[in-house]
Design a protein around this motif. Sequence first.
Motif, PDB file in Angstrom:
ATOM      1  N   UNK A   9       0.831  -1.209   0.000  1.00  0.00           N
ATOM      2  CA  UNK A   9       0.000   0.000   0.000  1.00  0.00           C
ATOM      3  C   UNK A   9       0.868   1.262   0.000  1.00  0.00           C
ATOM      4  N   UNK A  10       1.962   1.225   0.761  1.00  0.00           N
ATOM      5  CA  UNK A  10       2.841   2.393   0.849  1.00  0.00           C
ATOM      6  C   UNK A  10       3.387   2.771  -0.530  1.00  0.00           C
ATOM      7  N   UNK A  11       3.653   1.765  -1.346  1.00  0.00           N
ATOM      8  CA  UNK A  11       4.207   2.000  -2.681  1.00  0.00           C
ATOM      9  C   UNK A  11       3.219   2.678  -3.629  1.00  0.00           C
ATOM     10  N   UNK A  12       1.932   2.724  -3.240  1.00  0.00           N
ATOM     11  CA  UNK A  12       0.933   3.317  -4.143  1.00  0.00           C
ATOM     12  C   UNK A  12       0.747   4.817  -3.907  1.00  0.00           C
ATOM     13  N   UNK A  13       1.384   5.374  -2.877  1.00  0.00           N
ATOM     14  CA  UNK A  13       1.212   6.809  -2.606  1.00  0.00           C
ATOM     15  C   UNK A  13       2.554   7.539  -2.631  1.00  0.00           C
ATOM     16  N   UNK A  14       2.510   8.836  -2.963  1.00  0.00           N
ATOM     17  CA  UNK A  14       3.728   9.645  -2.865  1.00  0.00           C
ATOM     18  C   UNK A  14       3.781  10.230  -1.457  1.00  0.00           C
ATOM     19  N   UNK A  15       4.934  10.743  -1.079  1.00  0.00           N
ATOM     20  CA  UNK A  15       5.067  11.349   0.238  1.00  0.00           C
ATOM     21  C   UNK A  15       4.074  12.501   0.378  1.00  0.00           C
ATOM     22  N   UNK A  16       3.915  13.274  -0.702  1.00  0.00           N
ATOM     23  CA  UNK A  16       3.007  14.418  -0.646  1.00  0.00           C
ATOM     24  C   UNK A  16       1.562  13.967  -0.428  1.00  0.00           C
ATOM     25  N   UNK A  17       1.170  12.873  -1.094  1.00  0.00           N
ATOM     26  CA  UNK A  17      -0.178  12.337  -0.880  1.00  0.00           C
ATOM     27  C   UNK A  17      -0.348  11.837   0.556  1.00  0.00           C
ATOM     28  N   UNK A  18       0.708  11.198   1.086  1.00  0.00           N
ATOM     29  CA  UNK A  18       0.646  10.705   2.456  1.00  0.00           C
ATOM     30  C   UNK A  18       0.483  11.881   3.422  1.00  0.00           C
ATOM     31  N   UNK A  19       1.189  12.978   3.141  1.00  0.00           N
ATOM     32  CA  UNK A  19       1.087  14.178   3.997  1.00  0.00           C
ATOM     33  C   UNK A  19      -0.331  14.747   3.936  1.00  0.00           C
ATOM     34  N   UNK A  20      -0.901  14.730   2.732  1.00  0.00           N
ATOM     35  CA  UNK A  20      -2.268  15.216   2.558  1.00  0.00           C
ATOM     36  C   UNK A  20      -3.249  14.360   3.369  1.00  0.00           C
ATOM     37  N   UNK A  21      -3.068  13.027   3.307  1.00  0.00           N
ATOM     38  CA  UNK A  21      -3.943  12.122   4.064  1.00  0.00           C
ATOM     39  C   UNK A  21      -3.763  12.311   5.569  1.00  0.00           C
ATOM     40  N   UNK A  22      -2.531  12.623   5.994  1.00  0.00           N
ATOM     41  CA  UNK A  22      -2.282  12.862   7.416  1.00  0.00           C
ATOM     42  C   UNK A  22      -3.037  14.108   7.867  1.00  0.00           C
ATOM     43  N   UNK A  23      -3.005  15.155   7.033  1.00  0.00           N
ATOM     44  CA  UNK A  23      -3.739  16.383   7.379  1.00  0.00           C
ATOM     45  C   UNK A  23      -5.237  16.098   7.459  1.00  0.00           C
ATOM     46  N   UNK A  24      -5.718  15.275   6.521  1.00  0.00           N
ATOM     47  CA  UNK A  24      -7.134  14.916   6.500  1.00  0.00           C
ATOM     48  C   UNK A  24      -7.523  14.191   7.800  1.00  0.00           C
ATOM     49  N   UNK A  25      -6.713  13.214   8.197  1.00  0.00           N
ATOM     50  CA  UNK A  25      -7.017  12.443   9.411  1.00  0.00           C
ATOM     51  C   UNK A  25      -6.993  13.336  10.647  1.00  0.00           C
ATOM     52  N   UNK A  26      -5.997  14.245  10.701  1.00  0.00           N
ATOM     53  CA  UNK A  26      -5.886  15.131  11.871  1.00  0.00           C
ATOM     54  C   UNK A  26      -7.091  16.068  11.977  1.00  0.00           C
ATOM     55  N   UNK A  27      -7.689  16.385  10.822  1.00  0.00           N
ATOM     56  CA  UNK A  27      -8.783  17.342  10.844  1.00  0.00           C
ATOM     57  C   UNK A  27     -10.129  16.675  11.140  1.00  0.00           C
ATOM     58  N   UNK A  28     -10.150  15.349  11.205  1.00  0.00           N
ATOM     59  CA  UNK A  28     -11.424  14.645  11.416  1.00  0.00           C
ATOM     60  C   UNK A  28     -11.923  14.853  12.846  1.00  0.00           C
ATOM     61  N   UNK A  29     -13.247  14.933  13.006  1.00  0.00           N
ATOM     62  CA  UNK A  29     -13.780  15.112  14.351  1.00  0.00           C
ATOM     63  C   UNK A  29     -13.809  13.813  15.164  1.00  0.00           C
ATOM     64  N   UNK A  30     -13.640  12.671  14.524  1.00  0.00           N
ATOM     65  CA  UNK A  30     -13.692  11.411  15.277  1.00  0.00           C
ATOM     66  C   UNK A  30     -12.769  10.398  14.626  1.00  0.00           C
ATOM     67  N   UNK A  31     -12.489   9.322  15.385  1.00  0.00           N
ATOM     68  CA  UNK A  31     -11.636   8.247  14.875  1.00  0.00           C
ATOM     69  C   UNK A  31     -12.298   7.571  13.682  1.00  0.00           C
ATOM     70  N   UNK A  32     -13.610   7.366  13.766  1.00  0.00           N
ATOM     71  CA  UNK A  32     -14.323   6.691  12.679  1.00  0.00           C
ATOM     72  C   UNK A  32     -14.205   7.492  11.392  1.00  0.00           C
ATOM     73  N   UNK A  33     -14.425   8.795  11.503  1.00  0.00           N
ATOM     74  CA  UNK A  33     -14.327   9.621  10.298  1.00  0.00           C
ATOM     75  C   UNK A  33     -12.890   9.685   9.778  1.00  0.00           C
ATOM     76  N   UNK A  34     -11.922   9.774  10.694  1.00  0.00           N
ATOM     77  CA  UNK A  34     -10.522   9.809  10.250  1.00  0.00           C
ATOM     78  C   UNK A  34     -10.231   8.574   9.404  1.00  0.00           C
TER      79      UNK A  34
END
Lengths: 581, 92
Positions: free
Chosen positions: A540-565
């Motif tokens: 799975x790691x091989x399918x994303x770039x570092x920049x995409x991973x950073x974007x997903x990290x920002x998305x998860x951090x901004x979620x209001x709950x664990x389920x949504x993250x």
Amino acid sequence: MGLPVPSPAGLNQQAGTEDSVQNFQGVGVSPGRIIGSVRQMPKPVSEPPSGERLAAGLSPEDAVAGLKAAAQSVHDELKGRADTASGDGKAVLEATALMAKDTMLLKSAAKLINAGSSPERAIWEAGASVSEMLHNLGGYMAERATDVLDVRARIVAELRGVPAPGIPSSETPFILVAEDLAPADTATLNPAVVLALVTSGGGPQSHTAIIARSLGLPAVVAAHGVDSIADGSEVYVDGAAGSVTLDPGEEQRAAATAWAETSATLAEFDGNGTTADGHLVPLLANVGGAKDAVAAAGLGAQGVGLFRTEFCFLERDTEPSVDEQAAAYKAVFDAFPGKKVVLRTLDAGADKPLPFLTDATEPNPALGVRGYRTDFTTPGVLERQLEAIARAASESEADVWVMAPMISTAAEAGRFASLCAAAGIKTPGVMVEVPSAALTSATVLREVGFASLGTNDLTQYAMAADRQLGPLAELNTPWQPAVLRLVQLTVEGSAQEGNNKPVGVCGEAAADPALAVVLTGLGVTTLSMTARSLAAVGTVLKTVTLEQAQELARLALSAPSATEARDWVRAKLPVLEELGL
Amino acid sequence: MPERTATIASRSGLHARPAALFAEAAGEQPVEVTIAMQGAPADDALDAASILSLMTLGAAKGDVVVLRAEGDGADAALDALVKLLETDLDAE
């Protein structure tokens, strides 16, 4: 994201018409899609009522003879299992088999029967008093006290004519459904016949989840209602989606067949943890001893990110010698010549008590004297362990790093670093499991060479939720935005410290491919996991770039709950659904 | 009554695997064999074939125990069991 349920009735929890589909939703903790027949783990044996008398018409002589016959058949069953077991499991089963027909136990039960007690109640009480006696002796004996209680329950089950407690023994493969599994059940769980694990209780960090991941079995926990599934029913389990479906249809059969094919390709890791654009994230293994280390090396692990040294100490009532420890450590180092092996010093206390180090009477052991803190109350053990590690390291070719568990302050980190320096260990580090260490990582990291996030404990402490409790499963996931924020703070602290010291993750979180991407995006430098998860995470790691991973990290951090993250991130990683992860 | 003394040789004492092996061997003898710590009254002796009794006895490596038995074959039984106690069963 689960598979669509092929029925207009949709999610239907009641046993309705013949065509209806019954679907149980839980938390997926280990991926895999499989169809099989259900075997329920028998309910624990209930206590025979206090004062239960001998049945009218049954003579004490016949009752004693009946008890002996039941004891003999429990003995034979356990002995039979001991004959097919190996190693430590065999020795424990042999001793337990002997307890079943032990004269001390049976004589004291016979005495109670002669005084008018029912045989069930008599063996129950006799077992209780023997078990208490062993418990009071402490150490190794205290550990055997639970074996006596297990034997007692088996004899009562035999007398009642109900199935023995524990994992059913069967020659045909089955899907095991239980309330929860205990660590002791691992010894009797045969991965050749158990296809998947489903529990009504437990959480993502429960023993069931850990056992399933280490054996590579699909598993769903906290699936309310699965206790009512009849033995022999056919079910479809999706260990990524967390769903269990009764009477699977064509779509599920196709999914299970597809999984059987993809899982074969997911079994091998090429030994190169990287994002699509070449950002390297070495994927390491969590190991508990030489056997694990050799297996992990075979599965392509790029090193060891967590070597738990407890194995050397467990089941011991005295401290192992420096020589003995050095030999055990060297055996692990030798599996990874020229590669990194991160060793964690003794982590006793809480759920891993040790008679010579920890106080079993602490009212709140998770917050008690555990991990590095045992050095406050029993000084010397840590220094001797460091001496053994240094000796083993000097005799091997592995790049040995050493970290202390449960570090809370920079002062503790500094003291640990000086103990390491005194022993001749070059790379000291700390586990970040206590939120205080995450919050002050800049000052903590000034004292040592690296940090490794233990996400299981970090989650339990950040959320103030015991990791073993089913009702708290929703709190107890590393997808909690608060936990992800603590990971981010630890990485930021390292940057602030100025030397970009490595911050790895060695908790169960690293084994979840979606979370592994998020952690990479947060700036974690290495991921360490159970060796069986390396291939899935690497793929799975091989399918994303570092920049995409950073974007997903920002998305998860901004979620209001664990389920949504989790849902938001998974929705952006369609490869997970494709592979059934 | 025939009796013998023996020094426990197993590293872990009379626990765990050594206790299981010894209890099993004692149970196979044609006579009932008892075990007690040296110096303890004979009345406190325990059934040597009971693994739970052996565990509560708590004999460690180097401790001296007394084995007793009566009847046909008692001497041979005691000799065999002494030999077992004086072997380091953890090493096997």
